[in-house]
Design a protein around this motif. Structure first.
Motif, PDB file in Angstrom:
ATOM      1  N   ILE A   1       0.855  -1.158   0.168  1.00  0.00           N
ATOM      2  CA  ILE A   1       0.155   0.043   0.011  1.00  0.00           C
ATOM      3  C   ILE A   1       0.787   1.230   0.120  1.00  0.00           C
ATOM      4  N   LEU A   2       0.516   2.336  -0.610  1.00  0.00           N
ATOM      5  CA  LEU A   2       1.150   3.431  -1.022  1.00  0.00           C
ATOM      6  C   LEU A   2       0.540   4.574   0.019  1.00  0.00           C
ATOM      7  N   VAL A   3       1.129   5.153   0.710  1.00  0.00           N
ATOM      8  CA  VAL A   3       0.464   6.388   1.732  1.00  0.00           C
ATOM      9  C   VAL A   3       1.167   7.672   0.983  1.00  0.00           C
ATOM     10  N   VAL A   4       0.265   8.628   0.678  1.00  0.00           N
ATOM     11  CA  VAL A   4       0.572   9.792   0.238  1.00  0.00           C
ATOM     12  C   VAL A   4       0.074  10.922   1.032  1.00  0.00           C
ATOM     13  N   ASP A   5       0.986  11.500   1.976  1.00  0.00           N
ATOM     14  CA  ASP A   5       0.657  12.483   2.747  1.00  0.00           C
ATOM     15  C   ASP A   5       1.943  13.362   3.221  1.00  0.00           C
ATOM     16  N   ASP A   6       1.812  14.688   3.248  1.00  0.00           N
ATOM     17  CA  ASP A   6       2.699  15.479   3.748  1.00  0.00           C
ATOM     18  C   ASP A   6       3.165  15.686   5.088  1.00  0.00           C
ATOM     19  N   HIS A   7       2.515  14.923   5.915  1.00  0.00           N
ATOM     20  CA  HIS A   7       2.799  14.946   7.260  1.00  0.00           C
ATOM     21  C   HIS A   7       3.388  13.634   7.651  1.00  0.00           C
ATOM     22  N   ALA A   8       4.614  13.835   8.193  1.00  0.00           N
ATOM     23  CA  ALA A   8       5.457  12.403   8.601  1.00  0.00           C
ATOM     24  C   ALA A   8       4.385  11.886   9.635  1.00  0.00           C
ATOM     25  N   LEU A   9       4.012  12.477  10.749  1.00  0.00           N
ATOM     26  CA  LEU A   9       3.258  11.649  11.789  1.00  0.00           C
ATOM     27  C   LEU A   9       2.020  11.107  11.192  1.00  0.00           C
ATOM     28  N   VAL A  10       1.137  11.825  10.145  1.00  0.00           N
ATOM     29  CA  VAL A  10      -0.007  11.087   9.423  1.00  0.00           C
ATOM     30  C   VAL A  10       0.592   9.639   8.878  1.00  0.00           C
ATOM     31  N   ARG A  11       1.725   9.933   8.185  1.00  0.00           N
ATOM     32  CA  ARG A  11       1.910   8.548   7.592  1.00  0.00           C
ATOM     33  C   ARG A  11       2.403   7.541   8.439  1.00  0.00           C
ATOM     34  N   GLU A  12       3.158   7.837   9.456  1.00  0.00           N
ATOM     35  CA  GLU A  12       3.450   6.911  10.438  1.00  0.00           C
ATOM     36  C   GLU A  12       2.134   6.491  11.176  1.00  0.00           C
ATOM     37  N   GLY A  13       1.233   7.179  11.616  1.00  0.00           N
ATOM     38  CA  GLY A  13      -0.040   6.700  12.062  1.00  0.00           C
ATOM     39  C   GLY A  13      -0.681   5.505  11.173  1.00  0.00           C
ATOM     40  N   LEU A  14      -0.705   6.027   9.993  1.00  0.00           N
ATOM     41  CA  LEU A  14      -1.293   5.137   9.180  1.00  0.00           C
ATOM     42  C   LEU A  14      -0.599   3.970   8.828  1.00  0.00           C
ATOM     43  N   ARG A  15       0.551   4.122   8.857  1.00  0.00           N
ATOM     44  CA  ARG A  15       1.605   2.619   8.704  1.00  0.00           C
ATOM     45  C   ARG A  15       1.154   1.464   9.959  1.00  0.00           C
ATOM     46  N   GLN A  16       0.832   2.214  10.974  1.00  0.00           N
ATOM     47  CA  GLN A  16       0.392   1.396  12.180  1.00  0.00           C
ATOM     48  C   GLN A  16      -1.072   0.745  12.263  1.00  0.00           C
ATOM     49  N   VAL A  17      -1.794   1.714  11.630  1.00  0.00           N
ATOM     50  CA  VAL A  17      -3.400   1.299  11.321  1.00  0.00           C
ATOM     51  C   VAL A  17      -3.360   0.229  10.372  1.00  0.00           C
ATOM     52  N   LEU A  18      -2.467   0.185   9.326  1.00  0.00           N
ATOM     53  CA  LEU A  18      -2.623  -0.762   8.039  1.00  0.00           C
ATOM     54  C   LEU A  18      -2.343  -2.045   8.621  1.00  0.00           C
ATOM     55  N   LYS A  19      -1.420  -2.083   9.527  1.00  0.00           N
ATOM     56  CA  LYS A  19      -1.009  -3.402   9.937  1.00  0.00           C
ATOM     57  C   LYS A  19      -2.410  -4.526  10.487  1.00  0.00           C
ATOM     58  N   GLY A  20      -3.616  -3.424  10.615  1.00  0.00           N
ATOM     59  CA  GLY A  20      -4.886  -4.244  10.809  1.00  0.00           C
ATOM     60  C   GLY A  20      -5.387  -4.859   9.858  1.00  0.00           C
ATOM     61  N   LEU A  21      -4.792  -4.655   8.627  1.00  0.00           N
ATOM     62  CA  LEU A  21      -5.296  -5.290   7.308  1.00  0.00           C
ATOM     63  C   LEU A  21      -4.513  -6.664   7.273  1.00  0.00           C
ATOM     64  N   ASP A  22      -3.191  -6.629   7.375  1.00  0.00           N
ATOM     65  CA  ASP A  22      -2.284  -7.643   7.227  1.00  0.00           C
ATOM     66  C   ASP A  22      -0.957  -7.099   7.836  1.00  0.00           C
ATOM     67  N   GLU A  23      -0.496  -8.174   8.937  1.00  0.00           N
ATOM     68  CA  GLU A  23       0.547  -7.817   9.792  1.00  0.00           C
ATOM     69  C   GLU A  23       2.034  -7.776   8.960  1.00  0.00           C
ATOM     70  N   GLN A  24       1.988  -8.274   7.708  1.00  0.00           N
ATOM     71  CA  GLN A  24       3.001  -8.419   6.947  1.00  0.00           C
ATOM     72  C   GLN A  24       3.002  -7.281   5.830  1.00  0.00           C
ATOM     73  N   VAL A  25       1.817  -6.405   5.746  1.00  0.00           N
ATOM     74  CA  VAL A  25       1.800  -5.217   4.918  1.00  0.00           C
ATOM     75  C   VAL A  25       2.666  -4.594   4.736  1.00  0.00           C
ATOM     76  N   GLU A  26       3.228  -4.309   3.400  1.00  0.00           N
ATOM     77  CA  GLU A  26       4.379  -3.308   3.004  1.00  0.00           C
ATOM     78  C   GLU A  26       3.894  -1.863   2.797  1.00  0.00           C
ATOM     79  N   VAL A  27       4.073  -1.112   3.438  1.00  0.00           N
ATOM     80  CA  VAL A  27       3.575   0.455   3.451  1.00  0.00           C
ATOM     81  C   VAL A  27       4.831   1.349   2.843  1.00  0.00           C
ATOM     82  N   LEU A  28       4.519   1.919   1.570  1.00  0.00           N
ATOM     83  CA  LEU A  28       5.346   2.922   1.076  1.00  0.00           C
ATOM     84  C   LEU A  28       4.974   4.173   1.335  1.00  0.00           C
ATOM     85  N   GLU A  29       5.859   5.239   1.390  1.00  0.00           N
ATOM     86  CA  GLU A  29       5.504   6.486   1.947  1.00  0.00           C
ATOM     87  C   GLU A  29       5.848   7.678   0.833  1.00  0.00           C
TER      88      GLU A  29
END
Length: 215
Positions: A3-31
């Motif tokens: 999953i690619l997360v596009v946001d100009d706030h680093a804290l938002v991207r980091e928060g979404l990275r943690q949330v997305l683990k709820g989809l799949d613990e092994q999810v690869e998040v690009l920022e």
């Protein structure tokens, strides 16, 4: 899952990275902090499953970005994120091909539910849009007669509504890959849209549902 997360706030991207683990613990998040980087990453990773795209970005807004993603990666589902709860913006975003719209004020579980539906091939239309009176599902479609599809195009359309890929459609209908692409292109032309997501939205507006006839 990637999953690619596009946001100009680093804290938002980091928060979404943690949330997305709820989809799949092994999810690869690009920022990506802006659209230019997002387009680069999308080109480098053709196996992306989903893009979470902020509406307000430094180099362009969400509508412009959707247009570029739609041309370069028409089958890649995009879910728009925004701090605004504006039905008009939501309608514009969906009409441009987004697979969903989620406000940043929502709960993590709600976001995960929307993403699961989108990953399953659905288009998520927020309640605020459905509740707006007299709102067409697609800009410019209101008042137009339903497009005339061939029986085979209708079979392909129902499979698109079911979230099937071109490869799946070819296997199910026993068609050559090029034939399937031709039918999908014909459906896009018939609905006067540019992407598969827009075709699904338009088809829903004209009464098509996932309840397809037996194929």
């Amino acid at each position: 899952m990637k999953i690619l997360v596009v946001d100009d706030h680093a804290l938002v991207r980091e928060g979404l990275r943690q949330v997305l683990k709820g989809l799949d613990e092994q999810v690869e998040v690009l920022e990506a902090p802006h659209c230019a980087r997002a387009f680069e990453l999308a080109a480098l990773h053709p196996d992306l499953d989903l893009v979470l795209l902020d509406y307000h970005l430094p180099d362009m807004n969400g509508l412009e970005a959707l247009g570029i993603f739609g041309k370069k990666h028409p089958e890649l589902p995009i879910v728009m994120l925004s701090g605004s709860v504006n039905p008009q913006i939501m309608r514009q975003v969906l009409a441009r091909g987004a697979a969903g719209f989620v406000t940043k004020a929502g709960m993590s579980d709600d976001l995960l539910s929307v993403l699961q539906r989108v990953l399953a091939g659905e288009v998520y239309v927020p309640a605020e849009v459905l509740a707006a009176p007299g709102t067409p599902a697609l800009e410019g479609s209101h008042g137009r007669a339903p497009p005339q599809l061939t029986p085979r195009q209708e079979e392909v359309l129902y499979l698109l509504l079911d979230g099937r890929s071109n490869k799946d459609i070819s296997e199910i209908l026993q068609l050559a890959d090029e034939t399937t692409k031709s039918h999908v292109s014909g459906i896009l032309r018939a609905f006067r849209v540019q992407t598969r997501v827009q075709a699904v939205l338009a088809a829903s507006h004209y009464g098509y549902t996932k309840s397809a006839p037996s194929i």
